[in-house]
Design an enzyme around this catalytic site. Structure first.
Site, PDB file in Angstrom:
ATOM      1  N   LYS A 116       0.854  -1.201   0.000  1.00  0.00           N
ATOM      2  CA  LYS A 116       0.000   0.000   0.000  1.00  0.00           C
ATOM      3  C   LYS A 116       0.887   1.248   0.000  1.00  0.00           C
ATOM      4  O   LYS A 116       1.573   1.529   0.980  1.00  0.00           O
ATOM      5  CB  LYS A 116      -0.897   0.049   1.238  1.00  0.00           C
ATOM      6  CG  LYS A 116      -1.938   1.162   1.104  1.00  0.00           C
ATOM      7  CD  LYS A 116      -2.531   1.607   2.422  1.00  0.00           C
ATOM      8  CE  LYS A 116      -1.788   2.722   3.061  1.00  0.00           C
ATOM      9  NZ  LYS A 116      -1.761   4.008   2.328  1.00  0.00           N
ATOM     10  N   GLY A 176       7.493   4.781   7.645  1.00  0.00           N
ATOM     11  CA  GLY A 176       6.647   5.949   7.878  1.00  0.00           C
ATOM     12  C   GLY A 176       6.926   6.503   9.259  1.00  0.00           C
ATOM     13  O   GLY A 176       8.010   6.291   9.809  1.00  0.00           O
ATOM     14  N   SER A 177       5.943   7.190   9.815  1.00  0.00           N
ATOM     15  CA  SER A 177       6.175   7.866  11.090  1.00  0.00           C
ATOM     16  C   SER A 177       6.148   6.879  12.258  1.00  0.00           C
ATOM     17  O   SER A 177       5.556   5.792  12.160  1.00  0.00           O
ATOM     18  CB  SER A 177       5.108   8.936  11.295  1.00  0.00           C
ATOM     19  OG  SER A 177       3.844   8.312  11.368  1.00  0.00           O
ATOM     20  N   THR A 178       6.756   7.281  13.345  1.00  0.00           N
ATOM     21  CA  THR A 178       6.800   6.417  14.527  1.00  0.00           C
ATOM     22  C   THR A 178       5.390   6.172  15.049  1.00  0.00           C
ATOM     23  O   THR A 178       5.047   5.062  15.462  1.00  0.00           O
ATOM     24  CB  THR A 178       7.701   7.073  15.599  1.00  0.00           C
ATOM     25  OG1 THR A 178       9.031   7.137  15.049  1.00  0.00           O
ATOM     26  CG2 THR A 178       7.737   6.275  16.881  1.00  0.00           C
ATOM     27  N   GLY A 184       3.828   3.593  13.019  1.00  0.00           N
ATOM     28  CA  GLY A 184       4.524   2.326  13.294  1.00  0.00           C
ATOM     29  C   GLY A 184       3.950   1.642  14.518  1.00  0.00           C
ATOM     30  O   GLY A 184       3.750   0.412  14.536  1.00  0.00           O
ATOM     31  N   GLU A 226      10.583   1.006   9.682  1.00  0.00           N
ATOM     32  CA  GLU A 226      11.560   2.067   9.378  1.00  0.00           C
ATOM     33  C   GLU A 226      10.858   3.383   9.676  1.00  0.00           C
ATOM     34  O   GLU A 226       9.986   3.800   8.917  1.00  0.00           O
ATOM     35  CB  GLU A 226      11.977   2.006   7.901  1.00  0.00           C
ATOM     36  CG  GLU A 226      12.625   0.710   7.475  1.00  0.00           C
ATOM     37  CD  GLU A 226      13.913   0.429   8.208  1.00  0.00           C
ATOM     38  OE1 GLU A 226      14.550   1.381   8.689  1.00  0.00           O
ATOM     39  OE2 GLU A 226      14.268  -0.751   8.328  1.00  0.00           O
ATOM     40  N   CYS A 251      13.752  10.911   6.090  1.00  0.00           N
ATOM     41  CA  CYS A 251      13.831  10.355   7.453  1.00  0.00           C
ATOM     42  C   CYS A 251      15.200  10.608   8.053  1.00  0.00           C
ATOM     43  O   CYS A 251      15.322  10.850   9.245  1.00  0.00           O
ATOM     44  CB  CYS A 251      13.517   8.877   7.428  1.00  0.00           C
ATOM     45  SG  CYS A 251      14.547   7.962   6.289  1.00  0.00           S
ATOM     46  N   GLU A 260      10.310  15.594  15.184  1.00  0.00           N
ATOM     47  CA  GLU A 260      10.672  15.474  13.766  1.00  0.00           C
ATOM     48  C   GLU A 260       9.836  16.498  12.998  1.00  0.00           C
ATOM     49  O   GLU A 260       8.614  16.438  13.001  1.00  0.00           O
ATOM     50  CB  GLU A 260      10.366  14.060  13.260  1.00  0.00           C
ATOM     51  CG  GLU A 260      10.844  13.839  11.845  1.00  0.00           C
ATOM     52  CD  GLU A 260      10.482  12.468  11.288  1.00  0.00           C
ATOM     53  OE1 GLU A 260       9.349  12.014  11.487  1.00  0.00           O
ATOM     54  OE2 GLU A 260      11.346  11.864  10.629  1.00  0.00           O
TER      55      GLU A 260
END
Ligand code: NAD
Length: 490
Positions: free
Chosen positions: A183, A236-238, A241, A259, A293, A391
């Site tokens: 996706k 993607g973002s934490t 995740g 990641e 990132c 971030e």
């Protein structure tokens, strides 16, 4: 590289399942171009049922096509033909990438598309070099560790480098003999479908690389929870995740590679080559306008060279070439969306309320339709400042200074993130001490940013992730291991 007309680019607007583009009625998303904020396409949102269909079709395709069981050289050759085709279509694929993402056409063709082709080639070479081990057992037994593909793996990718991020997931998955359901980000959905179409044109069996379109909340969640997905890989973002790990765990047991975000330090010692350091730091901040990132977004500089380095950075950051991604003269990327640009505004405002002093930039670059942000330098910040902690995903660099090596290492450590770090010093011993001290998945010394050395894995410490993309490790992560012990008598 030529300029192109964004309204003349043709592309498929659906999912790609079992080798065919599929549209589905129902709810749709409007997709906008970052360069000028113009809406340019509608996107179907894959429902739970569509995701289920894609996973089941992929499972069938693995069986039907013999992708995992055919001679491994055939797999390698098919992937290499695919890489050649990607290269042959570099202009077309680059235009599609540039149209909908933040990647200027010149960088999209020579960087993203060429890197994607080379990455697929790199992973293809593993196809017939994988095997197992013979274990040291009693001599009346024969012990083996056999590696096998999972079957169907899932992947969810972000918007910042759509093609590259997809290739980092698809390359190792396919080389190891898996099928994949991927996706892409709903903000940059279309180039991934073209990548999958080219795979089929190159002879990779239909159904081995599938793309489902949609939002994270509907399609991404359905993919994370699907019991037919044996392994999941996410970039993607934490925050996302964490949601994905939770969703995966709630629906059974599957390994998850994550990641995630970063807040990477650039640690500059007084003995460093300041010109070189300034080039690397400015280059990292300007790349994709900081929407990377590994962006080295925290400068930590030894006090006696701080002023000189900041002056060198200012001169490098003052001149950028913003513009639409379809112009070959554009060198500086737009921000992905107005929403993301507002987020940068908000963090900067909070940071300044907390005492940050603006040395450069700090506002939008107007007049382009889309959102563009000035390269921004912030001094007078502590480790508690919003711009140091969060971030930002924009061209914003915070500046902190230190006296001793220990202070420098301590400031470089971030409480949450540990994706990458840059260290600039002429002292080899100090560089190696930094490697030992810094809690980051990648440490660059006297340089910054990834190269085309795909053998080097990338991934984070702490909340920057679990597991690795690229390298042998990414291929290993797409295999599971079976222990075999045979009584051979004697
Ligand atoms: P994001 O987390 O918002 O979205 C990434 C993907 O996850 C998208 O496809 C999105 O649709 C999907 N998603 C969102 N919510 C979901 C959910 N609940 N379940 C399943 N899927 C869901 O990230 P983004 O804004 O697209 O990308 C920027 C982030 O990616 C930054 O934090 C950046 O650091 C990170 N990133 C990391 C790496 C790395 O290698 N570590 C590389 C590139 C980007």
């Amino acid at each position: 590289m030529r300029d192109f007309n964004p309204d003349s680019v043709a592309f498929a607007k659906g999912h790609f399942i079992a080798g065919a583009v599929i549209d589905e009625p129902g709810e749709r998303l409007t997709v906008a171009r970052p360069s000028d904020a113009a809406d340019y396409a509608e996107l179907p949102i894959a429902s739970v049922e569509t995701v289920d269909r894609a996973v089941k079709d992929a499972t069938e395709a693995v069986k039907r096509s013999g992708w995992a069981t055919r001679p491994p050289r055939e797999r390698a050759r098919a992937m290499q033909r695919w890489a050649d085709l990607i290269e042959a279509k570099a202009e077309e694929l680059g235009q599609l990438e540039a149209l909908g993402s933040t990647r200027p056409i010149a960088q999209a063709v020579t960087g993203d598309v060429m890197g994607t082709a080379e990455g697929i080639r790199f992973f293809s070479e593993y196809a017939d070099k994988l095997g197992g081990e013979v274990a040291a057992t009693r001599t009346d037994h024969f012990g083996m560790i056999v590696s096998e593909p999972y079957g169907v793996v899932g992947a969810i990718t972000p918007w910042n480098f759509p093609l590259s991020m997809a290739s980092w997931k698809v390359g190792p998955a396919l080389a190891a003999g898996n099928a994949i359901v991927l996706k892409p980000s709903e903000l940059t959905p279309f180039s991934t479908v073209r990548l999958a179409q080219l795979a089929v044109e190159a002879g990779i069996p239909a159904g081995i690389f599938n793309v489902v379109q949609g939002t994270g909340a509907v399609t991404g969640d359905a993919l994370s929870r699907h019991p037919g997905i044996a392994k999941l890989s996410f970039t993607g973002s934490t925050r996302t995740g964490i949601a994905i790990m939770k969703a995966a765990a709630e629906s059974g047991i599957k390994p998850v590679t994550l990641e995630l975000g970063g807040k990477s330090p650039q640690l500059v010692f007084a003995d460093a080559d300041l010109d070189k350091a300034a080039n690397c730091i400015a280059g990292s901040l300007l790349a994709n306008a900081g929407q990377a990132c590994v962006a080295g977004s925290r400068l930590i500089v030894q006090r006696q060279v701080a002023d000189a380095l900041v002056a060198a950075l200012k001169s490098r950051l003052a001149r950028v070439a913003p513009g639409p991604t379809w112009k070959s003269s554009t060198g500086f990327a737009p921000i992905i969306s107005e929403l993301q640009a507002r987020r940068i505004d908000t963090i900067l405002a909070r940071s300044r309320e907390q005492g940050a002093e603006l040395l450069l930039g700090g506002s939008r670059i107007e007049g382009h339709g889309g959102a563009f942000y000035q390269p921004t330098l912030l001094a007078g910040v502590t480790t508690e400042n919003a711009a140091v902690r969060e971030e930002i995903f924009g061209p914003v660099l915070t500046i902190q200074s230190f006296e001793t090596e220990e202070e420098g290492f301590a400031l470089a450590d971030h409480p949450e993130y540990g994706l990458a770090a840059g260290v600039y010093t002429a002292d080899l011993g100090r560089g190696l001490r930094a490697v030992r001290q810094l809690k980051a998945g990648t440490v660059w010394i006297n340089r910054y940013s990834r190269t085309l050395d795909f053998i080097l894995p990338t991934g984070g410490y702490k909340s920057s992730g679990i597991g690795k993309d690229l390298g042998r490790q990414a291929v290993e992560a797409n295999l599971r291991h079976k222990t075999v012990l045979i009584d051979i008598g004697g």
